[in-house]
Scaffold this motif. Sequence first.
Motif, PDB file in Angstrom:
ATOM      1  N   LYS A  33       0.814  -1.211   0.000  1.00 40.88           N
ATOM      2  CA  LYS A  33       0.000   0.000   0.000  1.00 40.88           C
ATOM      3  C   LYS A  33       0.854   1.269   0.000  1.00 40.88           C
ATOM      4  O   LYS A  33       0.558   2.231  -0.702  1.00 40.88           O
ATOM      5  N   ASP A  34       1.940   1.263   0.779  1.00 36.63           N
ATOM      6  CA  ASP A  34       2.791   2.449   0.850  1.00 36.63           C
ATOM      7  C   ASP A  34       3.488   2.737  -0.470  1.00 36.63           C
ATOM      8  O   ASP A  34       3.568   3.884  -0.908  1.00 36.63           O
ATOM      9  N   LEU A  35       3.992   1.687  -1.118  1.00 34.79           N
ATOM     10  CA  LEU A  35       4.666   1.891  -2.409  1.00 34.79           C
ATOM     11  C   LEU A  35       3.683   2.371  -3.475  1.00 34.79           C
ATOM     12  O   LEU A  35       4.028   3.183  -4.340  1.00 34.79           O
ATOM     13  N   PHE A  36       2.450   1.865  -3.403  1.00 34.00           N
ATOM     14  CA  PHE A  36       1.435   2.320  -4.347  1.00 34.00           C
ATOM     15  C   PHE A  36       1.103   3.792  -4.098  1.00 34.00           C
ATOM     16  O   PHE A  36       0.936   4.575  -5.034  1.00 34.00           O
ATOM     17  N   GLU A  37       1.053   4.184  -2.816  1.00 36.70           N
ATOM     18  CA  GLU A  37       0.790   5.590  -2.496  1.00 36.70           C
ATOM     19  C   GLU A  37       1.919   6.484  -2.969  1.00 36.70           C
ATOM     20  O   GLU A  37       1.691   7.621  -3.395  1.00 36.70           O
ATOM     21  N   VAL A  38       3.145   5.988  -2.923  1.00 38.57           N
ATOM     22  CA  VAL A  38       4.281   6.754  -3.452  1.00 38.57           C
ATOM     23  C   VAL A  38       4.075   7.027  -4.938  1.00 38.57           C
ATOM     24  O   VAL A  38       4.268   8.150  -5.403  1.00 38.57           O
ATOM     25  N   ARG A  39       3.673   6.002  -5.677  1.00 40.47           N
ATOM     26  CA  ARG A  39       3.432   6.199  -7.115  1.00 40.47           C
ATOM     27  C   ARG A  39       2.290   7.187  -7.352  1.00 40.47           C
ATOM     28  O   ARG A  39       2.353   8.019  -8.258  1.00 40.47           O
ATOM     29  N   THR A  40       1.238   7.088  -6.530  1.00 40.16           N
ATOM     30  CA  THR A  40       0.118   8.021  -6.673  1.00 40.16           C
ATOM     31  C   THR A  40       0.574   9.450  -6.421  1.00 40.16           C
ATOM     32  O   THR A  40       0.227  10.368  -7.170  1.00 40.16           O
ATOM     33  N   ARG A  41       1.374   9.640  -5.382  1.00 40.50           N
ATOM     34  CA  ARG A  41       1.848  10.995  -5.072  1.00 40.50           C
ATOM     35  C   ARG A  41       2.778  11.524  -6.162  1.00 40.50           C
ATOM     36  O   ARG A  41       2.778  12.722  -6.457  1.00 40.50           O
ATOM     37  N   LYS A  42       3.570  10.638  -6.778  1.00 41.56           N
ATOM     38  CA  LYS A  42       4.415  11.079  -7.890  1.00 41.56           C
ATOM     39  C   LYS A  42       3.557  11.529  -9.067  1.00 41.56           C
ATOM     40  O   LYS A  42       3.863  12.534  -9.715  1.00 41.56           O
ATOM     41  N   ILE A  43       2.484  10.800  -9.334  1.00 39.46           N
ATOM     42  CA  ILE A  43       1.570  11.183 -10.415  1.00 39.46           C
ATOM     43  C   ILE A  43       0.962  12.547 -10.118  1.00 39.46           C
ATOM     44  O   ILE A  43       0.875  13.409 -10.997  1.00 39.46           O
ATOM     45  N   LEU A  44       0.545  12.760  -8.865  1.00 34.59           N
ATOM     46  CA  LEU A  44      -0.031  14.050  -8.484  1.00 34.59           C
ATOM     47  C   LEU A  44       0.994  15.174  -8.600  1.00 34.59           C
ATOM     48  O   LEU A  44       0.659  16.283  -9.039  1.00 34.59           O
ATOM     49  N   LEU A  45       2.236  14.891  -8.210  1.00 35.45           N
ATOM     50  CA  LEU A  45       3.286  15.905  -8.348  1.00 35.45           C
ATOM     51  C   LEU A  45       3.476  16.306  -9.802  1.00 35.45           C
ATOM     52  O   LEU A  45       3.599  17.493 -10.132  1.00 35.45           O
ATOM     53  N   ILE A  46       3.499  15.329 -10.677  1.00 36.57           N
ATOM     54  CA  ILE A  46       3.684  15.609 -12.108  1.00 36.57           C
ATOM     55  C   ILE A  46       2.499  16.394 -12.656  1.00 36.57           C
ATOM     56  O   ILE A  46       2.679  17.393 -13.365  1.00 36.57           O
ATOM     57  N   SER A  47       1.275  15.969 -12.317  1.00 34.61           N
ATOM     58  CA  SER A  47       0.102  16.669 -12.859  1.00 34.61           C
ATOM     59  C   SER A  47       0.011  18.094 -12.310  1.00 34.61           C
ATOM     60  O   SER A  47      -0.326  19.026 -13.051  1.00 34.61           O
ATOM     61  N   ASN A  48       0.318  18.272 -11.024  1.00 37.03           N
ATOM     62  CA  ASN A  48       0.295  19.628 -10.462  1.00 37.03           C
ATOM     63  C   ASN A  48       1.385  20.504 -11.064  1.00 37.03           C
ATOM     64  O   ASN A  48       1.167  21.697 -11.300  1.00 37.03           O
ATOM     65  N   SER A  49       2.540  19.925 -11.318  1.00 38.49           N
ATOM     66  CA  SER A  49       3.624  20.690 -11.933  1.00 38.49           C
ATOM     67  C   SER A  49       3.261  21.126 -13.352  1.00 38.49           C
ATOM     68  O   SER A  49       3.537  22.263 -13.754  1.00 38.49           O
ATOM     69  N   ILE A  50       2.633  20.235 -14.090  1.00 39.40           N
ATOM     70  CA  ILE A  50       2.195  20.579 -15.454  1.00 39.40           C
ATOM     71  C   ILE A  50       1.160  21.693 -15.406  1.00 39.40           C
ATOM     72  O   ILE A  50       1.237  22.658 -16.180  1.00 39.40           O
TER      73      ILE A  50
END
Length: 106
Positions: A22-39
């Motif tokens: 679950k934690d590793l999956f949340e890391v990937r989710t947060r990376k996706i959010l970081l990328i989308s927010n940065s864009i």
Amino acid sequence: MKLFDIIITLAHGLFRKENEDKDLFEVRTRKILLISNSIASTSTIINTAITRNPKNLDIGSLLNTITHLFTDLHFIAKIKQEFINNEISDRLKKEIDEIDLLYETI
């Protein structure tokens, strides 16, 4: 912007496998959010620069991106450190168990 973050998080959560950490999956989710927010923030800045209209600048989006940047990177680093420590512990335990088994057979 928070609404989009929630939608992205829920949509990404649909792809989580049961046996996945679950934690590793949340890391990937947060990376996706970081990328989308940065864009999103970058496009707002570019739009403001091109139109030379400061009213086009979405301060809320920029603050959200900066907040995510600091909190998420700290979380991701913490989870990676925990993962590395667990992997090292598991490997050391296996090696110690193998050594114990060899010692018992001697």
